[in-house]
Design a protein around this motif. Structure first.
Motif, PDB file in Angstrom:
ATOM      1  N   MET A 101       0.736  -1.071  -0.062  1.00  0.00           N
ATOM      2  CA  MET A 101      -0.031   0.009   0.062  1.00  0.00           C
ATOM      3  C   MET A 101       0.856   1.359  -0.055  1.00  0.00           C
ATOM      4  O   MET A 101       0.442   2.460  -0.259  1.00  0.00           O
ATOM      5  N   LEU A 102       2.022   1.065   0.107  1.00  0.00           N
ATOM      6  CA  LEU A 102       2.829   2.324   0.105  1.00  0.00           C
ATOM      7  C   LEU A 102       3.047   2.893  -1.175  1.00  0.00           C
ATOM      8  O   LEU A 102       3.172   2.358  -2.104  1.00  0.00           O
ATOM      9  N   GLY A 103       2.697   4.212  -1.208  1.00  0.00           N
ATOM     10  CA  GLY A 103       2.672   4.916  -2.502  1.00  0.00           C
ATOM     11  C   GLY A 103       1.435   4.885  -2.987  1.00  0.00           C
ATOM     12  O   GLY A 103       1.392   5.356  -4.343  1.00  0.00           O
ATOM     13  N   ALA A 104       0.555   4.178  -2.440  1.00  0.00           N
ATOM     14  CA  ALA A 104      -0.715   3.927  -3.311  1.00  0.00           C
ATOM     15  C   ALA A 104      -1.495   5.548  -3.323  1.00  0.00           C
ATOM     16  O   ALA A 104      -1.664   6.180  -2.635  1.00  0.00           O
ATOM     17  N   THR A 105      -2.291   5.576  -4.431  1.00  0.00           N
ATOM     18  CA  THR A 105      -3.123   6.720  -4.897  1.00  0.00           C
ATOM     19  C   THR A 105      -4.451   6.133  -5.395  1.00  0.00           C
ATOM     20  O   THR A 105      -4.829   5.125  -5.639  1.00  0.00           O
ATOM     21  N   LYS A 106      -5.378   7.503  -5.253  1.00  0.00           N
ATOM     22  CA  LYS A 106      -6.708   6.801  -5.712  1.00  0.00           C
ATOM     23  C   LYS A 106      -6.650   6.903  -7.118  1.00  0.00           C
ATOM     24  O   LYS A 106      -6.467   7.997  -7.811  1.00  0.00           O
ATOM     25  N   PRO A 107      -7.110   5.865  -7.747  1.00  0.00           N
ATOM     26  CA  PRO A 107      -7.219   5.813  -9.368  1.00  0.00           C
ATOM     27  C   PRO A 107      -8.558   6.708  -9.907  1.00  0.00           C
ATOM     28  O   PRO A 107      -9.412   6.812  -8.913  1.00  0.00           O
ATOM     29  N   PRO A 108      -8.505   6.935 -11.132  1.00  0.00           N
ATOM     30  CA  PRO A 108      -9.781   7.543 -11.448  1.00  0.00           C
ATOM     31  C   PRO A 108     -10.846   6.438 -11.702  1.00  0.00           C
ATOM     32  O   PRO A 108     -10.870   5.312 -11.631  1.00  0.00           O
ATOM     33  N   SER A 109     -11.837   6.987 -11.536  1.00  0.00           N
ATOM     34  CA  SER A 109     -13.187   6.016 -11.822  1.00  0.00           C
ATOM     35  C   SER A 109     -13.211   5.415 -12.846  1.00  0.00           C
ATOM     36  O   SER A 109     -12.969   5.879 -13.990  1.00  0.00           O
ATOM     37  N   GLY A 110     -13.595   4.389 -13.334  1.00  0.00           N
ATOM     38  CA  GLY A 110     -13.879   3.591 -14.686  1.00  0.00           C
ATOM     39  C   GLY A 110     -14.274   1.928 -14.345  1.00  0.00           C
ATOM     40  O   GLY A 110     -14.652   1.683 -13.157  1.00  0.00           O
ATOM     41  N   ARG A 111     -14.832   1.717 -15.341  1.00  0.00           N
ATOM     42  CA  ARG A 111     -15.147   0.150 -15.364  1.00  0.00           C
ATOM     43  C   ARG A 111     -14.089  -0.643 -15.775  1.00  0.00           C
ATOM     44  O   ARG A 111     -13.585  -0.694 -16.844  1.00  0.00           O
ATOM     45  N   LEU A 112     -13.482  -1.624 -14.663  1.00  0.00           N
ATOM     46  CA  LEU A 112     -12.206  -2.274 -14.926  1.00  0.00           C
ATOM     47  C   LEU A 112     -12.556  -3.590 -14.337  1.00  0.00           C
ATOM     48  O   LEU A 112     -13.472  -4.199 -13.669  1.00  0.00           O
ATOM     49  N   THR A 113     -11.649  -4.489 -15.027  1.00  0.00           N
ATOM     50  CA  THR A 113     -11.474  -5.779 -14.396  1.00  0.00           C
ATOM     51  C   THR A 113     -10.643  -5.909 -13.158  1.00  0.00           C
ATOM     52  O   THR A 113      -9.585  -5.236 -13.357  1.00  0.00           O
ATOM     53  N   ILE A 114     -10.931  -6.555 -12.164  1.00  0.00           N
ATOM     54  CA  ILE A 114     -10.201  -6.327 -11.071  1.00  0.00           C
ATOM     55  C   ILE A 114      -9.826  -7.794 -10.559  1.00  0.00           C
ATOM     56  O   ILE A 114     -10.586  -8.761 -10.647  1.00  0.00           O
ATOM     57  N   VAL A 115      -8.727  -7.974  -9.778  1.00  0.00           N
ATOM     58  CA  VAL A 115      -8.381  -9.251  -9.006  1.00  0.00           C
ATOM     59  C   VAL A 115      -8.478  -8.821  -7.377  1.00  0.00           C
ATOM     60  O   VAL A 115      -7.699  -7.936  -7.059  1.00  0.00           O
ATOM     61  N   LEU A 116      -9.227  -9.553  -6.947  1.00  0.00           N
ATOM     62  CA  LEU A 116      -9.609  -9.147  -5.375  1.00  0.00           C
ATOM     63  C   LEU A 116      -8.587 -10.150  -4.471  1.00  0.00           C
ATOM     64  O   LEU A 116      -8.146 -11.409  -4.555  1.00  0.00           O
ATOM     65  N   ASP A 117      -8.149  -9.709  -3.497  1.00  0.00           N
ATOM     66  CA  ASP A 117      -7.173 -10.267  -2.359  1.00  0.00           C
ATOM     67  C   ASP A 117      -8.395 -11.213  -1.920  1.00  0.00           C
ATOM     68  O   ASP A 117      -9.597 -11.141  -1.701  1.00  0.00           O
ATOM     69  N   PRO A 118      -7.896 -12.634  -1.446  1.00  0.00           N
ATOM     70  CA  PRO A 118      -8.752 -13.587  -1.079  1.00  0.00           C
ATOM     71  C   PRO A 118      -9.517 -13.101   0.253  1.00  0.00           C
ATOM     72  O   PRO A 118     -10.607 -13.464   0.284  1.00  0.00           O
ATOM     73  N   TRP A 119      -8.926 -12.359   1.104  1.00  0.00           N
ATOM     74  CA  TRP A 119      -9.617 -11.800   2.400  1.00  0.00           C
ATOM     75  C   TRP A 119     -10.666 -10.826   1.728  1.00  0.00           C
ATOM     76  O   TRP A 119     -11.924 -11.075   2.379  1.00  0.00           O
ATOM     77  N   VAL A 120     -10.670 -10.150   0.847  1.00  0.00           N
ATOM     78  CA  VAL A 120     -11.581  -9.387   0.441  1.00  0.00           C
ATOM     79  C   VAL A 120     -12.810 -10.174  -0.241  1.00  0.00           C
ATOM     80  O   VAL A 120     -14.039  -9.943  -0.039  1.00  0.00           O
ATOM     81  N   THR A 121     -12.598 -11.153  -1.091  1.00  0.00           N
ATOM     82  CA  THR A 121     -13.407 -12.130  -1.541  1.00  0.00           C
ATOM     83  C   THR A 121     -14.199 -12.813  -0.596  1.00  0.00           C
ATOM     84  O   THR A 121     -15.463 -13.060  -0.665  1.00  0.00           O
ATOM     85  N   ALA A 122     -13.363 -13.162   0.390  1.00  0.00           N
ATOM     86  CA  ALA A 122     -14.498 -13.708   1.606  1.00  0.00           C
ATOM     87  C   ALA A 122     -15.250 -12.950   2.274  1.00  0.00           C
ATOM     88  O   ALA A 122     -16.435 -13.290   2.452  1.00  0.00           O
ATOM     89  N   GLN A 123     -14.831 -11.751   2.459  1.00  0.00           N
ATOM     90  CA  GLN A 123     -15.950 -10.513   2.948  1.00  0.00           C
ATOM     91  C   GLN A 123     -17.037 -10.476   2.150  1.00  0.00           C
ATOM     92  O   GLN A 123     -18.291 -10.301   2.337  1.00  0.00           O
ATOM     93  N   LEU A 124     -16.596 -10.377   0.752  1.00  0.00           N
ATOM     94  CA  LEU A 124     -17.731 -10.076  -0.401  1.00  0.00           C
ATOM     95  C   LEU A 124     -18.790 -11.256  -0.218  1.00  0.00           C
ATOM     96  O   LEU A 124     -20.106 -11.187  -0.226  1.00  0.00           O
ATOM     97  N   VAL A 125     -18.366 -12.301  -0.219  1.00  0.00           N
ATOM     98  CA  VAL A 125     -19.151 -13.669  -0.197  1.00  0.00           C
ATOM     99  C   VAL A 125     -20.016 -13.659   0.978  1.00  0.00           C
ATOM    100  O   VAL A 125     -21.246 -14.186   1.252  1.00  0.00           O
TER     101      VAL A 125
END
Length: 206
Positions: A101-125
């Motif tokens: 997360m170091l150096g991370a910035t907020k990206p512009p809004s858009g419709r994108l393909t994403i790859v989720l961290d398994p922990w995030v996937t578990a939360q969504l499920v």
């Protein structure tokens, strides 16, 4: 397990996190916890069940810095027995989640393909699974109400509530109402098959 062994494992985890990456500047905490439980159920309907279970966990919370940018992360290992805990996995995840997360910035809004961290996937499920409870349907709080038999997800999606699977942290042979548990198919091939019921919701919905 002797207390000294638990302390030694937590100290080993702290050292592993600090050694994982030079940008790791500290460890907020390294926690260990374990539990052991036993239950027996006997009902007037003839159920006679007993169960015993153990569990332990090892968790690290890390800090990473690059200049003025500071980020935090976490890593953990869960197991049924002390010897199955994996310090390397917990340490690696704690370091990676902070450093990436170091150096991370907020990206512009858009419709994108994403790859989720398994922990995030578990939360969504978990959020979706919460709407598959029959009580949520009855109270009008589920987007799946009235959609049994419909295609509600990708054909690649199958979701089963299985309290009999010992790999699950909440595995149990008997539920809170004293009834024997069993696998309950919820979504198969993307098609909604039904909901998780209590005896009350089952009677209410027929």
């Amino acid at each position: 397990m002797p207390t000294a062994d638990k302390v030694a494992l937590a100290v080993e985890l702290e050292r592993a996190v600090l050694a994982a990456d030079p940008r790791i500047t500290g460890v907020e905490s390294c926690d260990y916890a374990d539990s052991r439980g036993e239950a027996a159920i006997a009902t007037t309907t003839g159920i006679r069940r007993a169960s015993r279970e153990t569990g332990c966990e090892l968790v690290a919370y890390s800090l990473a810095a690059d200049g003025d940018d500071t980020q935090s992360g976490f890593g953990f290992s869960l197991a049924r027995s002390f010897g199955e805990l994996d310090v390397a996995v917990a340490a690696r995840d704690a370091a990676d989640r902070a450093v990436r997360m170091l150096g991370a910035t907020k990206p512009p809004s858009g419709r994108l393909t994403i790859v989720l961290d398994p922990w995030v996937t578990a939360q969504l499920v978990g959020i979706v699974a919460g709407t598959l409870g029959a009580e949520e349907v009855i109270k009008g709080r589920s987007l799946f109400a009235g959609r049994v038999g419909e295609q509600v997800a990708s054909p690649l999606v199958t979701l089963v509530e299985d309290p009999t699977d010992a790999r699950s942290w909440g595995a149990t042979p008997v539920d809170d109402e004293g009834l024997a548990t069993r696998p309950v198919p919820l979504v198969g091939g993307g098609v909604l098959g039904g909901f998780v019921h209590s005896t009350w919701t089952a009677r209410r919905m027929g």
